[in-house]
Each structure stands twice: as C-alpha cells, then as structure tokens.
Scaffold this active site. Sequence first.
Site, PDB file in Angstrom:
ATOM      1  CG  HIS A 183     -47.094   0.803   8.566  1.00  0.00           C
ATOM      2  ND1 HIS A 183     -46.515   1.828   9.275  1.00  0.00           N
ATOM      3  CD2 HIS A 183     -46.666  -0.343   9.128  1.00  0.00           C
ATOM      4  CE1 HIS A 183     -45.749   1.327  10.239  1.00  0.00           C
ATOM      5  NE2 HIS A 183     -45.822   0.009  10.170  1.00  0.00           N
ATOM      6  CB  CYS A 185     -46.957  -0.490  13.377  1.00  0.00           C
ATOM      7  SG  CYS A 185     -46.320  -2.137  13.127  1.00  0.00           S
ATOM      8  CD  GLU A 204     -47.836   4.764   7.548  1.00  0.00           C
ATOM      9  OE1 GLU A 204     -49.020   4.425   7.748  1.00  0.00           O
ATOM     10  OE2 GLU A 204     -46.870   4.187   8.089  1.00  0.00           O
TER      11      GLU A 204
END
Length: 192
Positions: free
Chosen positions: A176, A84, A178
């Site tokens: 993302h 990002c 994660e």
Amino acid sequence: MATKTVTVGILALQGNFAEHAALLAAMSVQVQYVRTVQDLEQCTHLIIPGGESTTISLLLASTGLDAAITDRCRASTLSVMGICAGAILVATKITGKNPPASLGLIDITIDRNAYGNQLESFDASLIVSHVDRPVRASFIRAPVITHVGKDVEVLAMHGEHPVIVRAGNVWALTCHPELRDEESIHRLFIAS
Ligand code: GLN
C-alpha cells in the site's frame, strides 16, 4: 500537445478507498467513487483498493461491476490497478484458504495472506523501475505473488517476491503506497 482526459475511479464497495481519494486529491487528480456500473462509465482508470477480497468479490458480483470491469479492461478502454485485496481480485490464479472469485485480468498466481496475520504487517522501502528514489509502502496481511506469466513486467521486488507488477493496462501491487503518502506509483499508473 493534446492532453489525455483522465478520470480515475476508486472502487468504493469496501476497504480503504478513502485513503486513495485523499492521496489523489493531494495530487489534484479528479476522482470518481465507483459503486455502480454507471459510476464506472466515464472512468479511464480504476483503483481496486485493499480490504477483504471475499467481501469485495461478492459485492462486485452483486453490482454487476465484475463483468463491466472485465469487459472494459479486455477492450483496453480501462486501466486497472489492484492493491492487496485488489491484487488478489485481478489475478488469474489465487491460492490459499477460501479463494474468492477473481476477475482474472493479469497472468499471476497470488497466495492469499501468505505473509501471515495482521501482526506480521510491515513497512518497506522499495526500489521501483521508472522511479528514481526509494518508494515507501506498507504490507498489511499481504498476499504473495508466487508466479508471473511471461508478459508480466515486474516493477519491484521485496526479498524474493515480486510486489509491483504490470501487464499492459493491468497493475497489481501487494503493498500500500497510499498509506505512506507515496504518490509515485499512482502517478505512473495514471500516466499509463
Ligand atoms: N488479507 C486480505 C484479503 O485476503 C487483503 C489485505 C489487504 O487488502 N491489505 O482479502
């Protein structure tokens, strides 16, 4: 067979570095927070997390990590995954309002905040090359990759946009994994 020694650095100047550390800890991967040039020395891999790309860019310059990362990356002694804001920072070309200084590590053009504001953030399930099941990921004030150079491999698309790309030792993700406890992309990156 000799096992490769891997030390994964997580740039910890600003942004959501802690979520990457938690994911990697759950995978039993040794991590090193990187805040100085010295911290980077023993790292074989570096994750540049999401956050605020202008802030991270200024901190990269004031710590000297910008030059250290680009030198190691060009010498192929470091693999880098920008997520990002991190993807913005590794791109060769940034468009959109107030583009930050970039490290220029992967031949892509990226348009900052192109999906809109925070309210237009969303989750998605992605089909990713080399992963045999759908990959979960969140898009948060994400940038859009609008052009990829000829040596860039597109690993995943969302609609008409590439969202996970790679050229050699440099990876860029506009989403993302994660934040969805999704380990597969980190696994691929560390194995590379
Ligand atoms: N919008 C942020 C930027 O341009 C990136 C958002 C993110 O990292 N999730 O820096």
